[in-house]
Design an enzyme around this catalytic site. Structure first.
Site, PDB file in Angstrom:
ATOM      1  N   ARG A  39       0.841  -1.211   0.000  1.00  0.00           N
ATOM      2  CA  ARG A  39       0.000   0.000   0.000  1.00  0.00           C
ATOM      3  C   ARG A  39       0.872   1.255   0.000  1.00  0.00           C
ATOM      4  O   ARG A  39       0.607   2.207  -0.736  1.00  0.00           O
ATOM      5  CB  ARG A  39      -0.910  -0.045   1.226  1.00  0.00           C
ATOM      6  CG  ARG A  39      -1.848   1.147   1.401  1.00  0.00           C
ATOM      7  CD  ARG A  39      -2.835   0.812   2.524  1.00  0.00           C
ATOM      8  NE  ARG A  39      -3.495   1.970   3.099  1.00  0.00           N
ATOM      9  CZ  ARG A  39      -4.618   2.512   2.626  1.00  0.00           C
ATOM     10  NH1 ARG A  39      -5.180   2.020   1.532  1.00  0.00           N
ATOM     11  NH2 ARG A  39      -5.174   3.557   3.216  1.00  0.00           N
ATOM     12  N   TYR A  87       3.478  10.954   2.669  1.00  0.00           N
ATOM     13  CA  TYR A  87       4.211  10.400   1.537  1.00  0.00           C
ATOM     14  C   TYR A  87       5.085  11.446   0.855  1.00  0.00           C
ATOM     15  O   TYR A  87       6.036  11.091   0.153  1.00  0.00           O
ATOM     16  CB  TYR A  87       3.232   9.788   0.527  1.00  0.00           C
ATOM     17  CG  TYR A  87       2.554   8.563   1.077  1.00  0.00           C
ATOM     18  CD1 TYR A  87       3.235   7.358   1.180  1.00  0.00           C
ATOM     19  CD2 TYR A  87       1.244   8.616   1.536  1.00  0.00           C
ATOM     20  CE1 TYR A  87       2.628   6.233   1.716  1.00  0.00           C
ATOM     21  CE2 TYR A  87       0.623   7.501   2.076  1.00  0.00           C
ATOM     22  CZ  TYR A  87       1.331   6.317   2.157  1.00  0.00           C
ATOM     23  OH  TYR A  87       0.717   5.212   2.707  1.00  0.00           O
TER      24      TYR A  87
END
Length: 298
Positions: free
Chosen positions: A247, A279
């Site tokens: 993921r 991220y």
């Protein structure tokens, strides 16, 4: 109930019932004042009793643009405390921030897999076995759709909309989202569904579950962990990985290829954009390359 009254009562509660200092009370109430200002700016007329999680999410999304991770977490915590107070006083039955995730401060993400790592892991699967065809379909789904492991194990045949190119995923809090699925993953799932799954002794209650174990029951989270760890050992991968690594890799690779954070947030099913923003900090090398390539002062 008006916001001014609710805020005043909340301040008294913090001071008298919880014994907080004046500075702490000011800090907690400031978070609510920021929300009130946002509502006024957006011409949204709604009471604290009726405000929805969607409106709160909109506010947090806008606030996150000018706040660092720690400040974002503090804002969410302050608002959550305010609505907990309203529940305590029986003004509300629920907290609209219940499913909104706070950004994790100082959390280290697991190792991210490269495209080559993923190809090697999937390439190491023994496709001569029924379980091998299943495992390939599962890992392709994890990576190409960015699923949580629980979302993978709970995936239903009735959730597959292959003609439209989507799957319906049930995430945290039973929230559903449609996620695009690529043609290659559709192919591998179809092979499993048509050639492998029909030969299993499917147990009652598992007829609609996509991925089953040899006894015809839904796979457990632990089994998915075991499958991935065994493949990592097989290819001598020197990384600590889990189903969630796929993921993370999904999100990171999208970001590296210039996908926008809002789209990644929707694909991952994050309630808060602040969770997705982590991220941005994952691949500093990529960010450096972006600046060097696109900044006018390069």
């Amino acid at each position: 109930m008006k916001w001014e009254n609710a805020l005043k009562d909340y301040g008294l509660f913090l001071k008298i019932e919880r014994g907080l200092s004046s500075n702490s009370v000011s800090s907690y109430t400031l978070d609510v004042k920021k929300l009130i200002l946002f509502l006024e700016t957006q011409n949204i007329s709604i009471s604290p009793i009726l405000i929805s999680s969607e409106v709160i999410q909109q506010f947090i999304y806008e606030a996150a643009k000018s706040l660092n991770t720690r400040s974002q977490a503090r804002l969410i915590s302050g608002l959550r405390s305010f609505f907990d107070y309203l529940i305590f006083e029986d003004y509300r039955a629920d907290n609209p921030l219940e499913l909104i995730e706070s950004p994790k401060i100082g959390r280290k993400l697991p190792d991210t897999l490269s495209e080559e790592d993923i190809d090697q892991l999937i390439g190491a699967i023994d496709l001569s076995t029924n379980e091998g065809e299943r495992n390939r379909a599962m890992l392709e789904t994890l990576y190409s759709c960015g699923l949580r492991v629980s979302e993978l194990t709970n995936l239903k045949i009735s959730d597959l909309y292959f003609d439209e190119g989507f799957i319906n995923v049930t995430g945290k809090g039973d929230k559903q989202r449609f996620v695009p699925i690529v043609a290659s993953t559709i192919k591998y799932i179809t092979i499993y569904l048509e050639q492998i799954r029909p030969h299993l002794n499917i147990q009652p209650g598992h007829e609609d579950t996509v991925f089953l174990n040899r006894r015809g029951r839904q796979l457990t989270r632990a089994m998915i962990f075991t499958i991935i760890k065994q493949l990592a050992v097989k290819i001598d991968l020197n990384k600590k990985i889990s189903p969630h690594t796929f993921r993370h890799s999904f999100a990171t690779h999208l970001l590296q290829n210039n996908a926008d954070l809002r789209s990644i947030q929707l694909l991952l099913g994050h309630e808060s954009i602040t969770t997705t923003e982590i991220y941005v900090h994952l691949d500093k090398k990529h960010l450096t390359e972006v600046v060097e390539k696109f900044h006018p002062r390069k």
